[in-house]
Design an enzyme around this catalytic site. Structure first.
Site, PDB file in Angstrom:
ATOM      1  N   HIS A   1      46.206  -0.475  23.215  1.00  0.00           N
ATOM      2  CA  HIS A   1      46.381   0.376  24.385  1.00  0.00           C
ATOM      3  C   HIS A   1      45.373   1.515  24.243  1.00  0.00           C
ATOM      4  CE1 HIS A   1      48.230   2.207  27.823  1.00  0.00           C
ATOM      5  NE2 HIS A   1      48.442   3.323  27.161  1.00  0.00           N
TER       6      HIS A   1
ATOM      7  N   CYS B   1      43.860  -0.522  31.002  1.00  0.00           N
ATOM      8  CA  CYS B   1      43.898   0.835  30.436  1.00  0.00           C
ATOM      9  C   CYS B   1      42.565   1.241  29.805  1.00  0.00           C
ATOM     10  CB  CYS B   1      45.038   0.965  29.427  1.00  0.00           C
ATOM     11  SG  CYS B   1      44.958  -0.190  28.041  1.00  0.00           S
TER      12      CYS B   1
END
Length: 168
Positions: free
Chosen positions: A26, A116
């Site tokens: 992430h 992301c």
């Protein structure tokens, strides 16, 4: 278990933060004073595979400002400005201004073209890039090439055995 920073030193405003989740990374952008910005599933609860999968299936994400330690949880992270040699970072003030203008927005999400990592690299460099996507595409291409080669070898072996049968 506390979050572990793999990078020596403290993140600086505008730095890209790579967080190592089980099965994927992430990405967030460091704002300063312990805060980051990242895209998260619209209805995210605790960070887990299921919550991340929701963004993949509904095509939406939420731009969220939160404490780095809260976003990382028990996972590890590092500062990773990996594209600095390829793309010059925008001025830090502009990066932070662009990031803050995005807080609490709902944005489109697509794992291949708007994930992301794309989000934070667009803030830092003005260009959305994702090495994760490139690695996944390369892996699929490699698997496809291996499968094609294995199929060709099998076909040649089969043709060779048929040829020998005819000679007998």
């Amino acid at each position: 278990m506390a979050a572990f920073n793999l990078h020596p030193g403290v993140p600086k405003p505008g730095d890209l933060i790579e967080i190592f989740r089980p099965h994927y990374q992430h990405w967030a952008l460091y704002l300063g004073d312990g805060y980051v910005i990242s895209v998260t599933p619209v209805d995210e609860g605790p960070a887990d595979m299921l919550s991340s999968a929701r963004s993949v299936f509904n095509g939406k994400a939420w731009v969220r400002k939160q404490l780095l330690k809260d976003l990382v949880g028990n996972d590890t992270y590092r500062v990773n400005n990996k594209y600095d040699s390829k793309y010059p970072p925008l001025p830090v003030g502009e990066i932070i201004w662009r990031a803050k203008c995005s807080i609490d927005e709902e944005v489109a999400y697509d794992v291949l073209s708007n994930n992301c990592e794309h989000f934070v690299t667009k803030l830092r460099y003005g260009k959305a890039v994702s090495g994760q996507v490139n690695q996944a595409v390369d892996a699929v291409a490699t698997v496809g090439a291996v499968a094609l080669a294995a199929g060709a070898i099998s076909l040649l072996a089969w043709l060779g055995s048929r040829s020998r049968e005819r000679e007998d």
